[in-house]
Design an enzyme around this catalytic site. Structure first.
Site, PDB file in Angstrom:
ATOM      1  N   ALA A   1       0.814  -1.216   0.000  1.00 40.92           N
ATOM      2  CA  ALA A   1       0.000   0.000   0.000  1.00 40.92           C
ATOM      3  C   ALA A   1       0.848   1.266   0.000  1.00 40.92           C
ATOM      4  O   ALA A   1       0.316   2.381  -0.008  1.00 40.92           O
ATOM      5  CB  ALA A   1      -0.937   0.005   1.213  1.00 40.92           C
TER       6      ALA A   1
ATOM      7  N   ASP B   1      -6.693  -4.423  -6.003  1.00 44.74           N
ATOM      8  CA  ASP B   1      -6.108  -3.794  -4.820  1.00 44.74           C
ATOM      9  C   ASP B   1      -6.018  -2.288  -4.990  1.00 44.74           C
ATOM     10  O   ASP B   1      -6.325  -1.513  -4.080  1.00 44.74           O
ATOM     11  CB  ASP B   1      -4.707  -4.346  -4.564  1.00 44.74           C
ATOM     12  CG  ASP B   1      -4.704  -5.816  -4.242  1.00 44.74           C
ATOM     13  OD1 ASP B   1      -5.375  -6.577  -4.960  1.00 44.74           O
ATOM     14  OD2 ASP B   1      -4.036  -6.204  -3.275  1.00 44.74           O
TER      15      ASP B   1
END
Length: 594
Positions: A388, A433
């Site tokens: 991330a 994602d």
């Protein structure tokens, strides 16, 4: 290339109001031309522009075009600022009534100095909010396009479109499709304002004379009218480049405008360097349909607050990427310690993600016609889910450089994040994602091939999170990389293997998570999935829990409505050596945007 700074306007309103001001605060500015008034940071407005263009690497000559009424002011300024006095052009006008007009001033300078080169034209009396933008980036973008260049910015909330020249720009080609000079309400929805900041090719300079012949009235000899004529009527290719800043004091303005915008821009500059920017991005769990996201399927996924990456950006003299003490080790207890850490974790920390994101961000802005300011920064990060980091870094860069959702829309942002990982770092990854990291919350995603081929992205719809049940997550202490799990299957899909192709179509249509497990086993072998993942699936089933792979190697996500059995299952997972936690959904509507 030659640069032309235009300061020949007669600022009648501003000069009159300064002269008649009874407070005495502006008495020392009486008679001073607008371009020589104090700007942001106390620096004269013209000083800023001269410092911006004063480089022989970019411009062979810089000229200043003024009028006879203010010529002496600019002659003195030139002497004091190492500006060649012989390059100050006097247009001979002394009042607003006998002015030549901005386009005629430019034509006079070109004709009188016999100029035959590309020309950058800037209104030297504009107040600019950003004192650090990169003029070289503007020139590079201009030279990459087969036409003229017009700089524009996005109007602030209090600015009215009817006070500016407004452009409509094609987001794909960056060509200016229409130009509206001070349009009335409703004529265009665009909020992109063009200012006197242009680049003209030497072969296009003849259009200036032609325009003046067709427009003998001085009131029509403005650059707004010139670009309306050139773009709308003559259909000459003109491209647009955005500066993520603001411009004021354009044309005839009053003392209140000057003081308001000077205070506004000065306060922005004072606040921006001192406050660090911190942004978080969150992990996600795939609840339905994965891994069909990488195969033009459909998925539902949810961002969770349990796992995150946090990036902090601070303005600094040089650009610095700080290594993380745990993820980017540079000191070890011994050679054996280095060996063990390297064998277990490899050589790929978070620094490469920071660096690749910055590189691709600059490349994106250059290609999209967005000129960035020449500001440096320091980046540091903390994370318990490294993948991330790219998303969190991008959030920081967008805030730092004032890049808006219009400049980098959410669907394109997801593509950008994916490209950093796949194109720049060769990491096996899918869009799911990245879409969830950008949209946050619970998101339905349709990666339909036709949609993606036509517009470059799928259909992404945020879903209501108010009635979500309690999900749990379990994972191995040393989970595998999901990229390694997916890599073989993707190649088989690309090869057109019918079993894989049909399975991916089925995944996209599944609504029963138990059925999803059956289909996965028909495509992903036990060796591919890993014995650890299969063991966790079997363990969850013993407690009657719905369970599936969430898209991360060595992990499972599940749903158990029986509270007592849920507690027993948690204990069983822990005794089996797994990490077990209850998922905390991240809902941006409740917890606020990063």
């Amino acid at each position: 290339m030659i640069c032309m700074l235009l300061v020949a306007g007669h600022g009648t309103i501003l000069e009159t109001q300064i002269k008649s001001d009874v407070t005495g605060l502006y008495a020392h500015l009486t008679g001073v031309p607008k371009a020589l008034l104090p700007g942001v940071g106390g620096k004269k407005i013209l000083d800023f522009w001269w410092e911006t263009v004063n480089t022989r690497q970019l411009f062979s000559e810089v000229y200043l075009v003024t009028n006879a009424d203010k010529y002496k002011h600019y002659e003195r300024w030139a002497t004091a600022n190492d500006f060649p006095v012989e390059n100050v052009v006097n247009d001979g006008s002394t009042t607003l009534d006998d002015r030549l007009g901005a386009v005629a001033d430019l034509e006079l300078a070109i004709r009188s100095r016999q100029l035959q080169d590309d020309i950058m034209v800037i209104a030297g009396d504009m107040l600019c909010a950003d004192q650090n933008f990169d003029i070289a980036q503007v020139i590079r973008f201009f030279r990459s396009k087969p036409g003229e260049l017009a700089i524009y910015y996005e109007l602030e909330s209090g600015e009215k479109s009817y006070t500016r020249g407004i452009v409509e720009v094609c987001p794909n080609t960056h060509r200016v499709m229409r130009f509206f000079e001070k349009p009335q309400e409703g004529v265009t929805a665009s909020r992109l304002a063009s200012v006197v900041f242009y680049c003209l090719r030497k072969e296009s300079l003849l259009y200036i004379s032609e325009f003046l012949i067709q427009h003998p009235d001085v009131n029509d000899r403005t650059f707004g009218k010139f670009w309306e004529w050139l773009i709308n009527e003559e259909k000459i290719p003109v491209y647009g480049m955005k500066l993520p800043t603001g411009f004021q004091l354009i044309g005839q303005v009053g003392l209140s405008d000057y003081t308001k915008w000077l205070a506004h821009y000065s306060s922005k500059q004072q606040l921006s360097p001192s406050k660090p920017i911190t942004c978080r991005s969150f992990a996600r769990v795939g609840l339905m349909g994965n891994p069909s996201d990488g195969f033009n399927g459909k998925t539902i996924a949810m961002s969770i607050a349990n796992f995150w990456a946090e990036v902090t950006l601070m303005e600094s003299q040089t650009l610095v990427l700080l290594p993380h003490p745990l993820n980017d080790p540079t000191e070890f207890g011994s050679l054996q310690d280095l060996f063990r850490i390297s064998r277990k974790e490899g050589y790929l920390g978070g620094l490469r993600l920071l660096q690749a994101t910055c590189k691709k961000f600059y490349q994106f802005c250059s290609e999209q016609g967005i000129a960035l300011s020449k500001q440096n920064f320091t980046l540091k990060y903390d994370t318990n889910i490294p993948r991330a980091i790219v998303s969190a870094t991008l959030k920081c860069l967008m805030k730092f450089y004032n890049i808006t959702d219009n400049d980098l829309p959410k669907p394109i942002r997801a593509n950008f994040i994916l490209n950093v990982e796949t194109d720049e770092l060769f990491i096996t990854a899918g869009l799911q994602d990245r879409v969830v990291q950008v949209y946050e919350g619970l998101v339905y995603m349709d990666f339909n091939k036709q949609l993606i081929d036509e517009r470059g992205y799928g259909e992404y719809v945020p879903l209501d999170m108010s009635d979500l049940p309690l999900f749990w997550l379990a994972y191995l202490g040393n989970p595998s990389d999901s990229g390694r799990i997916h890599s073989n299957v993707r190649q088989r899909w690309l090869n057109g293997e019918s079993t894989v192709v049909e399975a991916m179509k089925s995944f996209a249509e599944l609504t029963d998570q138990a059925r999803c497990i059956l289909f996965i086993r028909s495509v992903y072998s036990d060796d591919c999935l890993g014995p650890g993942s299969l063991k966790m699936v079997q363990l969850a089933r013993q407690f009657g829990s719905a369970v599936k792979l969430p898209g991360s190697g060595g992990a499972v996500v599940g749903l158990c409505m029986d509270t007592e059995r849920l507690v027993e299952m948690k204990r069983a997972f822990q005794e089996a050596g797994c990490v077990f936690c209850f998922i905390v959904p991240y809902d941006p509507s409740v917890q606020g945007q990063n």
